[in-house]
Design a protein around this motif. Structure first.
Motif, PDB file in Angstrom:
ATOM      1  N   TYR A  56       0.857  -1.182   0.000  1.00  0.00           N
ATOM      2  CA  TYR A  56       0.000   0.000   0.000  1.00  0.00           C
ATOM      3  C   TYR A  56       0.897   1.238   0.000  1.00  0.00           C
ATOM      4  O   TYR A  56       1.198   1.843   1.022  1.00  0.00           O
ATOM      5  CB  TYR A  56      -0.963  -0.060   1.185  1.00  0.00           C
ATOM      6  CG  TYR A  56      -1.900  -1.249   1.053  1.00  0.00           C
ATOM      7  CD1 TYR A  56      -2.998  -1.199   0.183  1.00  0.00           C
ATOM      8  CD2 TYR A  56      -1.646  -2.439   1.722  1.00  0.00           C
ATOM      9  CE1 TYR A  56      -3.831  -2.292   0.014  1.00  0.00           C
ATOM     10  CE2 TYR A  56      -2.472  -3.546   1.555  1.00  0.00           C
ATOM     11  CZ  TYR A  56      -3.561  -3.470   0.704  1.00  0.00           C
ATOM     12  OH  TYR A  56      -4.371  -4.552   0.519  1.00  0.00           O
ATOM     13  N   THR A  59       0.267   4.616   1.730  1.00  0.00           N
ATOM     14  CA  THR A  59       0.504   4.631   3.175  1.00  0.00           C
ATOM     15  C   THR A  59       1.970   4.873   3.470  1.00  0.00           C
ATOM     16  O   THR A  59       2.327   5.651   4.366  1.00  0.00           O
ATOM     17  CB  THR A  59       0.037   3.298   3.795  1.00  0.00           C
ATOM     18  OG1 THR A  59      -1.364   3.130   3.546  1.00  0.00           O
ATOM     19  CG2 THR A  59       0.285   3.265   5.292  1.00  0.00           C
ATOM     20  N   LYS A  62       2.744   8.522   2.661  1.00  0.00           N
ATOM     21  CA  LYS A  62       2.168   9.389   3.694  1.00  0.00           C
ATOM     22  C   LYS A  62       3.011   9.359   4.969  1.00  0.00           C
ATOM     23  O   LYS A  62       3.187  10.388   5.635  1.00  0.00           O
ATOM     24  CB  LYS A  62       0.739   8.950   4.017  1.00  0.00           C
ATOM     25  CG  LYS A  62      -0.288   9.332   2.967  1.00  0.00           C
ATOM     26  CD  LYS A  62      -1.674   8.815   3.364  1.00  0.00           C
ATOM     27  CE  LYS A  62      -2.742   9.165   2.361  1.00  0.00           C
ATOM     28  NZ  LYS A  62      -4.071   8.655   2.770  1.00  0.00           N
ATOM     29  N   GLU A  63       3.516   8.171   5.321  1.00  0.00           N
ATOM     30  CA  GLU A  63       4.381   8.088   6.504  1.00  0.00           C
ATOM     31  C   GLU A  63       5.633   8.929   6.301  1.00  0.00           C
ATOM     32  O   GLU A  63       6.049   9.668   7.208  1.00  0.00           O
ATOM     33  CB  GLU A  63       4.757   6.637   6.772  1.00  0.00           C
ATOM     34  CG  GLU A  63       5.644   6.470   8.000  1.00  0.00           C
ATOM     35  CD  GLU A  63       6.258   5.083   8.113  1.00  0.00           C
ATOM     36  OE1 GLU A  63       6.409   4.605   9.249  1.00  0.00           O
ATOM     37  OE2 GLU A  63       6.613   4.497   7.068  1.00  0.00           O
ATOM     38  N   ASN A  81      -5.632   8.353   7.694  1.00  0.00           N
ATOM     39  CA  ASN A  81      -6.007   6.935   7.642  1.00  0.00           C
ATOM     40  C   ASN A  81      -4.784   6.022   7.589  1.00  0.00           C
ATOM     41  O   ASN A  81      -4.811   4.958   6.961  1.00  0.00           O
ATOM     42  CB  ASN A  81      -6.941   6.648   6.464  1.00  0.00           C
ATOM     43  CG  ASN A  81      -7.686   5.328   6.642  1.00  0.00           C
ATOM     44  OD1 ASN A  81      -8.010   4.926   7.759  1.00  0.00           O
ATOM     45  ND2 ASN A  81      -7.940   4.632   5.547  1.00  0.00           N
ATOM     46  N   VAL A  82      -3.708   6.440   8.265  1.00  0.00           N
ATOM     47  CA  VAL A  82      -2.496   5.636   8.372  1.00  0.00           C
ATOM     48  C   VAL A  82      -2.440   5.072   9.785  1.00  0.00           C
ATOM     49  O   VAL A  82      -2.339   5.826  10.760  1.00  0.00           O
ATOM     50  CB  VAL A  82      -1.231   6.466   8.070  1.00  0.00           C
ATOM     51  CG1 VAL A  82       0.025   5.637   8.285  1.00  0.00           C
ATOM     52  CG2 VAL A  82      -1.287   6.984   6.636  1.00  0.00           C
TER      53      VAL A  82
END
Length: 298
Positions: A56, A59, A62-63, A81-82
């Motif tokens: 994903y 994710t 985003k991190e 939404n992580v």
């Protein structure tokens, strides 16, 4: 030419065949090897988002973007939404209070209750804090990322272009001491940016895929900011391991044939490293095998 993902699959196999079985911090147990290297060439636009299982990638990116903000609050991640960092503060909350709260209920409280988030959702001075706000003994605060970009632009032959997160004085305050702890950069004479990532500890089944993807995204951002082209991503692992409850999943992944890596490109150039958003990343041609589920060891 052999698919570069085979380097990863070969490492999985080596650990299955020759890993030293040992008791680890989590109590789950691992098979472990010490010292590994994998090289990925990003110069053709491809990025090492593994294809033998679905990763994903949003994710993971985003991190990385969260790290770059310097934020250490779980609340900020959950708003995106992580949920990959929830396990550690949740375990701490359960130990401290004796409450057997579910992960969903804990995450909802962190999201909706700022006071609860401040007490139980802060992860301590982990990656982002060290990257953007390393505090020296004299009280001065150092932004390692901003300094790196300046050096890439103005002194690209430097051998001091790196940042790290292993702040010995603050390790005991962190939810988890940094695993991917040192990033070093190298600019070739024809304008390619190479990245070397040293990871002291690597959960090879779950963690590595995110580390490869996050590092590639970081390399693209830095290259763009410094008007360079992406070159090689060189990943180096220290204690590289499989948890004992991941062995069957590793065998399943090894049995699969890699598919072509996708490409990743940036859709715009922000003014600085603080300006990137997940919408700026465009991945094309990602057609992986099915996801492989496995539990995180905390």
């Amino acid at each position: 030419m052999r698919h570069p993902e085979h380097q990863y699959l070969d490492l999985l196999q080596r650990i299955l065949d020759h890993g030293d079985q040992r008791v680890d911090r989590t109590g789950v147990g691992t098979r472990s090897l010490f010292g590994a290297m994998i090289r990925f060439d990003l110069s053709d636009g491809s990025v090492p988002i593994l294809t033998t299982k679905r990763v994903y990638w949003k994710t993971a990116v985003k991190e990385m973007l969260w790290f770059l903000t310097g934020d250490t609050s779980l609340q900020s991640l959950l708003r995106e939404n992580v949920k990959i960092w929830t396990d550690w503060p949740l375990a701490q909350y359960r130990r401290a209070t004796g409450q057997d709260i579910s992960q969903d209920a804990f995450e909802q409280r962190v999201l909706t209750d700022d006071a609860f988030a401040a007490q139980w959702g802060d992860l301590g001075p982990i990656y982002g804090k060290q990257w953007r706000r390393w505090q020296g003994a004299d009280g001065r605060v150092h932004d390692q990322i901003a300094g790196l970009v300046e050096t890439l632009k103005h002194n690209p032959a430097s051998r001091r272009m790196l940042f790290h997160a292993w702040n010995v004085a603050e390790l005991d305050q962190m939810a988890l001491p940094p695993c991917h702890m040192v990033y070093q950069f190298h600019v070739t004479s024809d304008g390619r940016l190479n990245c070397g990532l040293y990871q002291r500890s690597c959960d090879l089944l779950l963690g590595a895929a995110f580390n490869f993807t996050g590092a590639a995204a970081l390399q693209l951002m830095l290259a763009q900011q410094a008007d360079l082209r992406p070159g090689e991503l060189v990943w180096m692992g220290g204690d590289v391991h499989l948890y004992l409850n991941h062995l069957d999943q590793a065998r399943e992944q090894i049995s699969r044939t890699p598919r072509p890596f996708p490409t990743m490109r940036l859709l715009r150039k922000p003014a600085n490293m603080d300006g990137y958003r997940i919408e700026d990343f465009h991945v094309e041609g990602y057609a992986p095998h099915d996801a492989i589920k496995a539990d995180v060891a905390v």
